[in-house]
Design an enzyme around this catalytic site. Structure first.
Site, short mmCIF file in Angstrom:
data_model
loop_
_atom_site.label_atom_id
_atom_site.label_comp_id
_atom_site.label_asym_id
_atom_site.label_seq_id
_atom_site.Cartn_x
_atom_site.Cartn_y
_atom_site.Cartn_z
N CYS A 2 0.74 -1.39 0.03
CA CYS A 2 0.07 -0.05 0.01
C CYS A 2 1.09 1.16 0.03
CB CYS A 2 -1.02 0.18 1.36
SG CYS A 2 -1.90 -1.22 1.24
N ARG A 27 4.05 -0.89 -4.65
CA ARG A 27 3.68 -1.07 -3.20
C ARG A 27 2.28 -1.89 -3.23
NH1 ARG A 27 7.04 1.48 0.36
NH2 ARG A 27 5.49 0.92 2.12
N TRP A 80 -3.10 -2.42 -1.43
CA TRP A 80 -2.89 -4.06 -1.73
C TRP A 80 -3.99 -4.63 -0.49
CZ3 TRP A 80 -1.21 -8.38 1.59
CH2 TRP A 80 -0.89 -9.14 1.13
N ASN A 106 -1.88 2.51 5.67
CA ASN A 106 -1.41 1.27 5.60
C ASN A 106 -1.08 0.43 6.63
OD1 ASN A 106 -0.87 2.24 2.88
ND2 ASN A 106 1.50 2.80 3.29
N GLY A 107 -1.08 -0.92 6.58
CA GLY A 107 -1.03 -1.39 7.78
C GLY A 107 -2.22 -2.26 7.95
N GLU A 487 15.70 -19.46 -6.09
CA GLU A 487 15.28 -18.03 -6.39
C GLU A 487 14.89 -18.07 -8.00
OE1 GLU A 487 14.87 -15.62 -5.27
OE2 GLU A 487 15.56 -13.83 -6.51
N LYS A 491 11.31 -16.72 -9.20
CA LYS A 491 11.17 -15.61 -10.23
C LYS A 491 10.17 -15.96 -11.10
CE LYS A 491 12.64 -12.85 -8.45
NZ LYS A 491 13.22 -12.95 -7.17
N GLU A 494 6.33 -16.19 -9.66
CA GLU A 494 6.04 -14.71 -9.31
C GLU A 494 5.59 -13.88 -10.54
OE1 GLU A 494 8.56 -12.17 -6.15
OE2 GLU A 494 9.56 -13.08 -7.42
N HIS A 510 13.47 -38.12 -3.26
CA HIS A 510 12.89 -38.52 -2.15
C HIS A 510 11.49 -37.96 -2.17
CE1 HIS A 510 16.48 -39.96 -0.03
NE2 HIS A 510 17.23 -38.57 -0.71
N LYS A 609 5.47 -4.91 -3.57
CA LYS A 609 6.81 -4.77 -3.03
C LYS A 609 6.66 -4.25 -1.37
CE LYS A 609 11.08 -4.25 -4.72
NZ LYS A 609 11.65 -5.44 -5.23
C1 F6R Z 1 10.74 -11.81 -4.55
C2 F6R Z 1 10.74 -10.73 -3.43
C3 F6R Z 1 10.05 -11.15 -2.24
C4 F6R Z 1 11.13 -10.21 -1.30
C5 F6R Z 1 10.53 -10.51 0.29
C6 F6R Z 1 11.66 -9.76 1.26
O1 F6R Z 1 11.06 -11.54 -5.68
O2 F6R Z 1 10.87 -9.48 -3.88
O3 F6R Z 1 10.24 -12.44 -1.89
O4 F6R Z 1 12.60 -10.58 -1.42
O5 F6R Z 1 9.24 -9.99 0.41
O6 F6R Z 1 11.56 -8.48 1.12
P1 F6R Z 1 12.77 -7.28 1.68
O7 F6R Z 1 14.01 -7.73 1.07
O8 F6R Z 1 12.26 -6.04 1.45
O9 F6R Z 1 12.66 -7.61 2.94
#
Ligand code: F6R
Length: 614
Positions: A2, A27, A80, A106-107, A487, A491, A494, A510, A609
């Site tokens: 948010c 965000r 969000w 936000n929150g 990772e 990616k 996501e 396994h 984000k």
């Molecule tokens: C994946 C991604 C998330 C962040 C996670 C931690 O692409 O961006 O998995 O890595 O939410 O976020 P930060 O690093 O901001 O604490």
């Protein structure tokens, strides 16, 4: 998660609010809204104009442009969803019964249920399903003439987290903001102020800012601002200068931020190494780490606490610490760690790893450790973030703003920082100067090797085209290539919404191997290292079940072409540094698959984000 924007000044608020929302859209982007105090004569009859839309900011922008508001005070929000679906009526700002008070939040208000029931019993009428709306009504309950006091009194009843912006129809020269657990920053202009959840929304207006701390409330007028605590004590706020370049938040020639950020990675590694890597001594000088040499020598264990991609960076870091520094290391998911028994001795060194520095679970874990009297260090990207303020020391990765929701360059910066810290620890413990120099040289050469991988992007695009229609993928690797597999899988899921599972290559037999058939390809991270032959055996196990294999391998490895359907080569490097190179083709592979499907790569569905809620 948010985004809030607020403006008070002499310009028209609407374009400033909309521009700020676009900057913060990463965000959260499922609905958005503005509340603008329209100028009327006499001002006492002024009213709040609220416009909200579900969907992206573009939908809101059209509606705002149509209404053409002229007021020069307003607040805005991009959401969000947590409580209530992403509909127009659940979008912020929320209003009290009379429509005189508007709130963007936000929150999460954890006790909103009981507050709502009590307010409804006393006659308040709710229009949304959100937790936020209780704030508008609570403030209404306390509001007589002093809006800041009403906000302060209302917040005393609230459990949970908030970044909050409040305006009222009869207060044409006031925005009230408050913070607990969700960041807010105030940009300072000439007789105008810009409130925002992060710096990217104020940067085009000013680089002079103050950061709100938890438990603080801000009164902002055109003439100035003042801060108090929720206990009504005055607080002196220090004005800081943002060290960010406005170009760093532009997409430039790239179609997506994610691609731009993937291409920035050579520079990210250079920035992070600059002034820290000491080639001649095979070590690193890290100002701000806040650990004495004695503390480093006495350390018995290192613990990384992080979420998502940052936790995978921690898993790569674990290999650096164990192999380079010879210290046992654990990686803990913050969402679990914060509720576990903390078995940490004073000789344990705890790091939080975070791009945003605002992730709720990681902040809670940090506070939990500090509350036990143990130092917490940070590997953080955003300067000025909550974690950067609350940690006792650590390292900034200096990757610049990461705007694509899927993290790429921050991961690169995190593993660079962790490798430097491990090198420093190693040299103070068992690592010889020649070993330190060899690793130092390896790190120094990484940026040009990452450039080489990026130069092969077209071939990765062609391979992505070949694999794009599969519905499931396994990603496999051993040792430090295991977190790279995790990772890579993250990616892909996501941004392309394709199911992908990361797995330790040796663990695959396994259970996960049951999934494999000709429609279930595997991506192997298989650099030439001491487990290479074991990884090749795992490839054969997949191929025996008709599974296709795409391998990321070391340049010069002809052997692997006999075991894989497709191979992407990465340059040779120190075996312990191969993760820096092998992650890049996986980022590009995910990117090109999502791009070929025409998906919204920078703002994938359901994500945001900076996860500032639990
Ligand atoms: C994946 C991604 C998330 C962040 C996670 C931690 O692409 O961006 O998995 O890595 O939410 O976020 P930060 O690093 O901001 O604490």
């Amino acid at each position: 998660m948010c985004g809030i924007v607020g403006y008070i000044g002499n310009k028209s608020a609407a374009p400033i609010l909309l521009e700020g929302l676009k900057r913060l859209e990463y965000r959260g982007y499922d609905s958005a809204g503005v509340a603008i105090l329209e100028n009327t004569n006499p001002p006492a009859q002024a009213g709040l104009l609220g416009i909200k839309k579900s969907g992206r900011i573009a939908a809101l922008e059209s509606a705002v442009n149509l209404a053409n508001p002229t007021g020069n005070l307003g607040i805005a929000h991009t959401r969000w969803a947590t409580h209530g679906a992403p509909t127009e009526k659940n979008a912020h700002p929320h209003f009290d019964c009379s429509g005189r008070i508007a709130v963007a939040h936000n929150g999460i208000i954890e006790n909103y249920g009981e507050i709502r029931r009590a307010l409804e019993a006393s006659g308040h009428f709710f229009k949304s399903e959100t937790d936020t709306e209780v704030l508008a009504h609570l403030i209404e309950k306390y509001y007589q003439e002093n809006l800041a006091e009403a906000v302060r009194l209302a917040l005393r009843h609230v459990r949970g987290t908030y970044g909050l912006a409040v305006i009222a129809a009869d207060q044409p020269n006031l925005i009230v903001a408050a913070r607990r657990g969700s960041p807010l920053i105030l940009g300072i202009g000439d007789d105008e102020y810009f409130l925002a959840s992060d710096a990217s929304a104020v940067l085009s207006h000013t680089n002079q800012v103050i950061y709100l701390s938890d438990g603080e409330l801000l009164r902002i007028s055109r003439q100035g601002f003042s801060a108090i605590t929720l206990d009504n004590k005055l607080v002196d706020k220090e004005i800081e200068t943002l060290d960010l370049d406005a170009m760093s938040i532009e997409k430039g020639v790239f179609p997506h931020y994610m691609l731009k950020e993937i291409y920035e990675q050579p520079q990210v590694v250079k920035n992070c190494l600059a002034g820290r890597l000491v080639l001649g001594e095979g070590t690193a000088h890290i100002g701000g780490l806040n650990l004495t040499d004695a503390e480093i020598r006495m350390a018995e264990r290192v613990v990384f606490v992080a979420c998502g991609t940052a936790s995978y960076a921690g898993m790569v870091g674990k290999h650096f610490f164990e192999e380079i520094a010879g210290i046992p290391c654990d990686v803990c998911l913050a969402s679990e760690f914060r509720y576990n028994r903390l078995l940490i001795s004073p000789q344990t060194i705890v790091f939080v790893i975070s791009q945003s520095g605002e992730t709720a679970d990681t902040i809670a874990a940090l506070r939990e450790v500090k509350q036990k009297g143990i130092k917490v260090l940070g590997v953080i990207n955003v300067v000025g973030s909550t974690m950067s303020r609350e940690t006792d020391g650590g390292m900034f990765i200096y990757a610049g703003p990461e705007i694509g929701v899927a993290s790429t360059k921050a991961f690169m910066g995190q593993i660079t920082a962790l490798s430097l810290i491990a090198l420093k620890f190693g040299r103070l413990r068992h690592l010889s100067v020649s070993e330190g120099k060899r690793i130092g040289q390896g790190l120094f050469k990484l940026p040009s090797k990452i450039e080489e991988v990026l130069a092969g992007a077209e071939r990765i695009r062609q391979i992505a085209e070949k694999y794009k229609d599969f519905k499931n993928f396994l990603y496999l690797g051993r040792k430090a290539s295991f977190p790279i597999a995790m990772e890579g899988a993250l990616k892909l899921k996501e941004i392309s919404y394709i199911h992908a599972e990361g797995c330790a290559a040796g663990e695959m037999k396994h259970g996960p191997i049951a999934l494999v058939d000709e429609n279930f390809p595997s991506v192997f991270v298989a650099p030439r290292d001491d487990v290479y032959e074991k990884t090749i055996s795992n490839m054969e196990e997949i191929r025996a079940r008709k599974g296709k294999v795409l391998a990321i391998a070391t340049a010069g490895d002809e052997e692997i072409t006999r075991h894989a359907d497709d191979v992407v080569y990465i340059p040779q490097t120190e075996p312990c540094l191969s993760s820096f190179l092998s992650v890049v083709p996986l980022q590009l592979f995910a990117y090109f698959i999502a791009a070929s499907k025409g998906l919204d790569i920078d703002k994938p569905r359901n994500l945001a984000k900076s996860v500032t809620v639990e």
